[in-house]
Design a protein around this motif. Structure first.
Motif, PDB file in Angstrom:
ATOM      1  N   TYR A   1     -18.312  26.519 -48.013  1.00 20.55           N
ATOM      2  CA  TYR A   1     -18.479  25.532 -49.065  1.00 20.55           C
ATOM      3  C   TYR A   1     -17.272  24.589 -49.123  1.00 20.55           C
ATOM      4  O   TYR A   1     -16.231  24.828 -48.495  1.00 20.55           O
ATOM      5  CB  TYR A   1     -18.685  26.231 -50.404  1.00 20.55           C
ATOM      6  CG  TYR A   1     -19.892  27.152 -50.409  1.00 20.55           C
ATOM      7  CD1 TYR A   1     -21.167  26.662 -50.641  1.00 20.55           C
ATOM      8  CD2 TYR A   1     -19.742  28.514 -50.159  1.00 20.55           C
ATOM      9  CE1 TYR A   1     -22.275  27.499 -50.638  1.00 20.55           C
ATOM     10  CE2 TYR A   1     -20.839  29.360 -50.148  1.00 20.55           C
ATOM     11  CZ  TYR A   1     -22.102  28.856 -50.383  1.00 20.55           C
ATOM     12  OH  TYR A   1     -23.192  29.677 -50.363  1.00 20.55           O
TER      13      TYR A   1
ATOM     14  N   THR B   1     -19.924  32.407 -47.509  1.00 24.25           N
ATOM     15  CA  THR B   1     -20.948  33.388 -47.877  1.00 24.25           C
ATOM     16  C   THR B   1     -21.751  33.731 -46.629  1.00 24.25           C
ATOM     17  O   THR B   1     -22.171  32.841 -45.888  1.00 24.25           O
ATOM     18  CB  THR B   1     -21.899  32.830 -48.951  1.00 24.25           C
ATOM     19  OG1 THR B   1     -21.163  32.563 -50.134  1.00 24.25           O
ATOM     20  CG2 THR B   1     -22.995  33.841 -49.274  1.00 24.25           C
TER      21      THR B   1
ATOM     22  N   THR C   1     -14.608  28.564 -49.755  1.00 21.08           N
ATOM     23  CA  THR C   1     -15.185  29.907 -49.742  1.00 21.08           C
ATOM     24  C   THR C   1     -16.329  29.995 -48.737  1.00 21.08           C
ATOM     25  O   THR C   1     -16.926  28.988 -48.351  1.00 21.08           O
ATOM     26  CB  THR C   1     -15.709  30.294 -51.139  1.00 21.08           C
ATOM     27  OG1 THR C   1     -16.711  29.343 -51.531  1.00 21.08           O
ATOM     28  CG2 THR C   1     -14.585  30.295 -52.152  1.00 21.08           C
TER      29      THR C   1
ATOM     30  N   LYS D   1     -28.040  34.779 -49.818  1.00 21.08           N
ATOM     31  CA  LYS D   1     -26.928  34.547 -50.752  1.00 21.08           C
ATOM     32  C   LYS D   1     -26.380  33.120 -50.674  1.00 21.08           C
ATOM     33  O   LYS D   1     -25.536  32.738 -51.490  1.00 21.08           O
ATOM     34  CB  LYS D   1     -25.786  35.520 -50.448  1.00 21.08           C
ATOM     35  CG  LYS D   1     -26.181  36.984 -50.552  1.00 21.08           C
ATOM     36  CD  LYS D   1     -25.024  37.884 -50.146  1.00 21.08           C
ATOM     37  CE  LYS D   1     -25.417  39.369 -50.179  1.00 21.08           C
ATOM     38  NZ  LYS D   1     -24.296  40.228 -49.729  1.00 21.08           N
ATOM     39  N   ILE D   2     -26.852  32.346 -49.720  1.00 16.12           N
ATOM     40  CA  ILE D   2     -26.241  31.035 -49.472  1.00 16.12           C
ATOM     41  C   ILE D   2     -26.497  30.015 -50.576  1.00 16.12           C
ATOM     42  O   ILE D   2     -25.574  29.276 -50.958  1.00 16.12           O
ATOM     43  CB  ILE D   2     -26.704  30.492 -48.096  1.00 16.12           C
ATOM     44  CG1 ILE D   2     -25.948  31.249 -46.995  1.00 16.12           C
ATOM     45  CG2 ILE D   2     -26.476  28.993 -47.972  1.00 16.12           C
ATOM     46  CD1 ILE D   2     -26.352  30.867 -45.598  1.00 16.12           C
ATOM     47  N   PRO D   3     -27.717  29.884 -51.115  1.00 20.78           N
ATOM     48  CA  PRO D   3     -27.921  28.878 -52.168  1.00 20.78           C
ATOM     49  C   PRO D   3     -26.942  29.072 -53.325  1.00 20.78           C
ATOM     50  O   PRO D   3     -26.886  30.142 -53.932  1.00 20.78           O
ATOM     51  CB  PRO D   3     -29.364  29.134 -52.618  1.00 20.78           C
ATOM     52  CG  PRO D   3     -30.025  29.742 -51.422  1.00 20.78           C
ATOM     53  CD  PRO D   3     -28.967  30.612 -50.788  1.00 20.78           C
ATOM     54  N   ASN D   4     -26.153  28.032 -53.592  1.00 12.41           N
ATOM     55  CA  ASN D   4     -25.126  28.113 -54.634  1.00 12.41           C
ATOM     56  C   ASN D   4     -25.091  26.782 -55.387  1.00 12.41           C
ATOM     57  O   ASN D   4     -24.623  25.771 -54.855  1.00 12.41           O
ATOM     58  CB  ASN D   4     -23.756  28.399 -54.011  1.00 12.41           C
ATOM     59  CG  ASN D   4     -22.664  28.588 -55.058  1.00 12.41           C
ATOM     60  OD1 ASN D   4     -22.870  28.335 -56.244  1.00 12.41           O
ATOM     61  ND2 ASN D   4     -21.504  29.048 -54.617  1.00 12.41           N
ATOM     62  N   PRO D   5     -25.611  26.789 -56.608  1.00 13.29           N
ATOM     63  CA  PRO D   5     -25.689  25.516 -57.357  1.00 13.29           C
ATOM     64  C   PRO D   5     -24.329  24.981 -57.778  1.00 13.29           C
ATOM     65  O   PRO D   5     -24.212  23.819 -58.190  1.00 13.29           O
ATOM     66  CB  PRO D   5     -26.537  25.894 -58.581  1.00 13.29           C
ATOM     67  CG  PRO D   5     -26.306  27.359 -58.767  1.00 13.29           C
ATOM     68  CD  PRO D   5     -26.137  27.927 -57.382  1.00 13.29           C
ATOM     69  N   ASN D   6     -23.293  25.790 -57.663  1.00 11.91           N
ATOM     70  CA  ASN D   6     -21.976  25.367 -58.161  1.00 11.91           C
ATOM     71  C   ASN D   6     -21.089  24.754 -57.079  1.00 11.91           C
ATOM     72  O   ASN D   6     -19.998  24.277 -57.382  1.00 11.91           O
ATOM     73  CB  ASN D   6     -21.252  26.568 -58.779  1.00 11.91           C
ATOM     74  CG  ASN D   6     -22.032  27.152 -59.950  1.00 11.91           C
ATOM     75  OD1 ASN D   6     -22.572  26.408 -60.773  1.00 11.91           O
ATOM     76  ND2 ASN D   6     -22.099  28.469 -60.026  1.00 11.91           N
ATOM     77  N   SER D   7     -21.541  24.803 -55.818  1.00 10.56           N
ATOM     78  CA  SER D   7     -20.696  24.278 -54.747  1.00 10.56           C
ATOM     79  C   SER D   7     -21.562  23.753 -53.613  1.00 10.56           C
ATOM     80  O   SER D   7     -22.601  24.338 -53.294  1.00 10.56           O
ATOM     81  CB  SER D   7     -19.759  25.373 -54.228  1.00 10.56           C
ATOM     82  OG  SER D   7     -18.874  24.849 -53.262  1.00 10.56           O
ATOM     83  N   HIS D   8     -21.118  22.663 -52.991  1.00 11.55           N
ATOM     84  CA  HIS D   8     -21.852  22.062 -51.887  1.00 11.55           C
ATOM     85  C   HIS D   8     -21.448  22.710 -50.561  1.00 11.55           C
ATOM     86  O   HIS D   8     -20.287  23.077 -50.357  1.00 11.55           O
ATOM     87  CB  HIS D   8     -21.596  20.555 -51.817  1.00 11.55           C
ATOM     88  CG  HIS D   8     -22.112  19.813 -53.007  1.00 11.55           C
ATOM     89  ND1 HIS D   8     -23.457  19.674 -53.271  1.00 11.55           N
ATOM     90  CD2 HIS D   8     -21.459  19.166 -54.013  1.00 11.55           C
ATOM     91  CE1 HIS D   8     -23.616  18.965 -54.382  1.00 11.55           C
ATOM     92  NE2 HIS D   8     -22.425  18.654 -54.856  1.00 11.55           N
ATOM     93  N   ILE D   9     -22.410  22.797 -49.651  1.00  4.75           N
ATOM     94  CA  ILE D   9     -22.146  23.376 -48.331  1.00  4.75           C
ATOM     95  C   ILE D   9     -21.439  22.354 -47.451  1.00  4.75           C
ATOM     96  O   ILE D   9     -21.847  21.197 -47.353  1.00  4.75           O
ATOM     97  CB  ILE D   9     -23.465  23.835 -47.669  1.00  4.75           C
ATOM     98  CG1 ILE D   9     -24.076  24.985 -48.473  1.00  4.75           C
ATOM     99  CG2 ILE D   9     -23.234  24.256 -46.225  1.00  4.75           C
ATOM    100  CD1 ILE D   9     -25.453  25.418 -47.973  1.00  4.75           C
TER     101      ILE D   9
END
Length: 276
Positions: free
Chosen positions: A216, A222, A220, A227-235
């Motif tokens: 990200y 993952t 960080t 587990k990869i979709p994370n609304p708080n951080s862009h890939i």
């Protein structure tokens, strides 16, 4: 089986033709013409009996809802002439897409991601060290020409009260087939395709036991598709655990021979990009 009556018709036609042949040997013109008429009538009986007998035998192996043999043969011949389409993706989007496309062509190759790490697929991957079977199963069912109950069987999920809770029958079937084929996942998919009589081909993008890793923008990382979709951080970057993962030969040949290549629909980071 309604075969005996048509067999009798064929035998009757043979007798009529034979009698007509005897009449044509007579030197009298009228009797000779009558013999020709008998031969023609006998041939009609033979053709009618043979065609009806073949249809009676074939209908034994066709689903009850598909008794119109002419329609089936026409449909299959029409679909065989359809465009060569390759679809690349995973998840539910790909299976819904090919379910619609199979009504226009049987020359479909679904190249499917095998990086899934959640649910039943994730548990089977950990226990048996195989690539994810879940998206493969969805595409097999979508292209199946087998009776609807067979598709429902492959999509059946065991209840939470069972030792097999959360597992899908189709995933278990594919896993068992991998064991029967000495760990050859590609062959396992092909054998399962025969069981479901699919219209087209389903091909894993790779048989390397890969996992996705996302990095990200905050630095960080993952590991694992689920587990990869994370609304708080862009890939920022996306890569595979196995940098030497190789594509399957069937996938490359299908792309090279395709009239149309379709990417998606599906999640960009977990369904489309992993294949590429």
């Amino acid at each position: 089986m309604k075969v005996k009556r048509w067999l009798f018709t064929v035998l009757l036609g043979i007798v009529v033709v034979s009698f007509g042949a005897i009449l044509t040997a007579e030197p009298y013109t009228f009797i000779s013409v009558l013999g020709i008429v008998w031969i023609l009538c006998g041939m009609v009986l033979i053709v009618l009996g043979m065609s009806k007998m073949i249809i009676s035998l074939l209908t034994l192996f066709l689903p009850k809802s598909e008794r119109d043999l002419v329609t089936i043969l026409y449909q299959r011949r029409y679909l065989e002439k359809g465009p060569k389409i390759v679809t690349i993706g995973g998840g539910h989007g790909l299976s819904h897409l090919i379910f619609g496309l199979k009504e226009y062509t049987s020359n479909i190759t679904a190249i499917v991601t095998v990086a899934d790490s959640g649910g039943s697929s994730g548990r089977l991957r950990e226990e048996f060290n195989i690539v994810a079977p879940g998206d493969i199963r969805n595409c097999l069912v979508a292209l199946a020409d087998a009776p609807a109950l067979m598709g429902q069987l492959f999509q059946f999920r065991f209840s939470e009260n069972s030792e097999l809770r959360g597992h899908n029958f189709g995933n278990l079937f594919l896993t068992a087939m991998v064991q029967l084929t000495d760990g050859d996942f590609e062959r396992a998919v092909k054998e399962t395709s025969r069981v479901l009589a699919i219209r087209g081909k389903v091909v894993p993008s790779t048989v390397s036991n890969i996992h996705l890793i996302a990095e990200y923008e905050d630095g960080t990382r993952t590991k694992g598709e689920a587990k990869i979709p994370n609304p708080n951080s862009h890939i920022k970057h996306l890569f595979l655990t196995d940098r030497d993962a190789y594509p399957t030969r069937d996938a490359l040949e299908a792309i090279a021979d395709a009239d149309v290549v379709i990417l998606g629909p599906g999640s960009l980071y977990t369904s489309v990009i992993p294949n590429l």
